[in-house]
Design an enzyme around this catalytic site. Sequence first.
Site, mmCIF file in Angstrom:
data_model
loop_
_atom_site.group_PDB
_atom_site.id
_atom_site.type_symbol
_atom_site.label_atom_id
_atom_site.label_comp_id
_atom_site.label_asym_id
_atom_site.label_seq_id
_atom_site.Cartn_x
_atom_site.Cartn_y
_atom_site.Cartn_z
ATOM 1 C CD GLU A 107 0.984 -1.148 9.475
ATOM 2 O OE1 GLU A 107 -0.178 -1.100 9.021
ATOM 3 O OE2 GLU A 107 1.972 -1.505 8.816
ATOM 4 C CG ASP B 71 -1.859 1.094 1.353
ATOM 5 O OD1 ASP B 71 -2.325 1.567 0.314
ATOM 6 O OD2 ASP B 71 -2.132 1.519 2.491
ATOM 7 C CE1 TYR C 97 -4.466 0.537 10.286
ATOM 8 C CE2 TYR C 97 -3.612 -1.658 9.820
ATOM 9 C CZ TYR C 97 -3.438 -0.284 9.881
ATOM 10 O OH TYR C 97 -2.222 0.263 9.540
ATOM 11 C CD GLU D 34 -0.523 -5.788 7.465
ATOM 12 O OE1 GLU D 34 -0.964 -5.718 6.309
ATOM 13 O OE2 GLU D 34 -1.070 -5.219 8.419
HETATM 14 C C1 BDP Z 1 -1.376 -2.504 6.542
HETATM 15 C C2 BDP Z 1 -0.026 -2.305 5.901
HETATM 16 C C3 BDP Z 1 0.273 -0.857 5.551
HETATM 17 C C4 BDP Z 1 -0.964 -0.181 5.029
HETATM 18 C C5 BDP Z 1 -1.985 -0.174 6.144
HETATM 19 C C6 BDP Z 1 -3.285 0.522 5.732
HETATM 20 O O1 BDP Z 1 1.003 -2.837 6.685
HETATM 21 O O2 BDP Z 1 1.334 -0.817 4.619
HETATM 22 O O3 BDP Z 1 -0.708 1.114 4.555
HETATM 23 O O4 BDP Z 1 -2.297 -1.484 6.534
HETATM 24 O O5 BDP Z 1 -4.168 -0.148 5.209
HETATM 25 O O6 BDP Z 1 -2.019 -3.488 5.802
HETATM 26 O O7 BDP Z 1 -3.380 1.725 5.915
#
Ligand code: BDP
Length: 602
Positions: free
Chosen positions: A514, A162, A479, A424
């Site tokens: 993240e 991404d 997330y 990931e």
């Molecule tokens: C994760 C990835 C990251 C993406 C992020 C996203 O590690 O590179 O930019 O999510 O979706 O999958 O913002």
Amino acid sequence: MLRPQDSPTRDRKSLNGIWSFALDREGSGRADRWFAGALPGTEDMAVPASFNDIAADPAVRDYVGDIWYQRTVTVPRGWAGERIVLHFESATHRATVWVDDTEVMSHEGGYTPFEADVTDHVTPGTTVRITACVNNSLSFSSVPPGVIEDTPDGPRQRYWHDFFNYAGLHRTVWLYCAPATRVQDVTVVTGLDGSTGTVDWTAELATAVTVEGSVSPVVRVSLADAAGTEVATGSGESGTLTVPDVHPWAPGDGYLYRLSVEITDGAADDATVLDSYGLNVGIRTVEVRGAEFLINGEPFYFKGFGKHEDLEVIGKGHNDPHLVHDFKLLDWIGANSFRTSHYPYSEDVIDYADAHGIVLIDETAAVGMNMGLGGGIFGSQGYTTFSAETINETTQQVHAQAIRELIARDKNHPSVVLWSIANEPESDTPAAEAYFRPLFDVAREADPSRPVGFVNVMLAPHGKCRVSQFGDVLMINRYYGWYVNTGDLPNAEIALAEELRGWASDGKPIIITEYGADTLAGLHSVTPQPWSEEYQVELLEMSHRVFDSIDEVVGEHIWNFADFATTPGIMRVDGNKKGVFTRDRRPKAAAQLMRRRWRAGN
Ligand code: BDP
């Protein structure tokens, strides 16, 4: 690989500036020997920079293939008798280089340095032509992987990560001279025992062809403190220096000693110095004990971000003003660390982190190895992650080499406390386990002194992931409240807590590498809705309540430090907007929240 430097016995010349540039749309440049003269149809290109956004032309931005760079350089007359080396800090994603008509080197991998001894191809006092054919295509034999698909309008590059596939000469190109008998490599490993520090050193020498009557070279090392006072000396190709009353390197205190490694032509006091190389050394220890991450024996909590090398116009080109500015912002917000997501950053960044006491998780470019994630978000579908035709043994060898090159480059940096060998990847299948097991061994063999891990994806939760067993630390990206439980923070909180309690039962430290929410700066909402600044704040607050309730969580890295460019997509508005700062580094509301939390010592 040692970074070029000026020293009493060495000299370097930066080749940064405006180079000639040509896109090889027909792919004929090699056959037509473009290196043998001025590039056809030449344009200008700045180095360092990604070429993509410089031209303001979509056909350049999205170009895939060979990209030619060329310039001339006058080799200083005073370098006569020295070895002369051409050094690229990176070429994304691969390059072949010629000096005049002679091919001198090729390198695979877009984020680590490579060099060639070009002494036999240059004459000090004269001018030579340097040509680099850089190639930016991604395939299943590259790290990161990608595929070029035929479309009615010609080839299109697809990939599963991404961020935009910026390419070119992103970092400094050097021409340097060093003596024939020289320090080829140095490795330091530091220790602490009460108030005493230790520095184990190993020096690797390149020696001139011995001529009759020549003396054997002797290695001498000396360590000076930050004031320049010598605190320890030693001799030999390896050994241990002892530093009483040591001033350790620590998070927030980038105290550096300077190790000078000299080669002399004998053991006598008045022996001639043949080569001299200086290395910054931070004396510190790193250890994983149970579910704690210890730096200098003290539990460390990672506060910071996943970042990107990503700027307007110059893309992934290194830029000193932005380096200094980003570190000022890290200080302003109270961060103590970041991850070099998703590739090795410029050595200028790593050096700066050393000097400013910022802790780094250092990552390879192994990102986008997960076709499960491709569906919808990042574009391409229909591939199997691990198979003979996709990510296979060849990829694994390239990946192993990328790990070795990252560690060879960054092994001496005190700021680097943890290697991340991938971001990931698919990790819930037997094929993933077979692919990754040997790669952890590669990392540990290259550096037995630091912990190793990889970054786990939400698709491989606790109990399903088959790769996390190999890591010293659990790094997980989650997330909740964004990709799942979107707009429903109460249920996001329950689900996040439940999952983290599962991981905590493994008894390893957990770093949340993240978490976050896309946020359009300036979009406000009284009832916090996804994409608003208020929602980002509430999602972060929710996440922190969970992190603070689980002892095994030893760090929080928000995704992302700043908004960044991606491929076009229906889930991306002019790029990824999960930054706490905008792409031009203006704070969103979340920045104030994080400043209060991190500066208050949480
Ligand atoms: C994760 C990835 C990251 C993406 C992020 C996203 O590690 O590179 O930019 O999510 O979706 O999958 O913002």
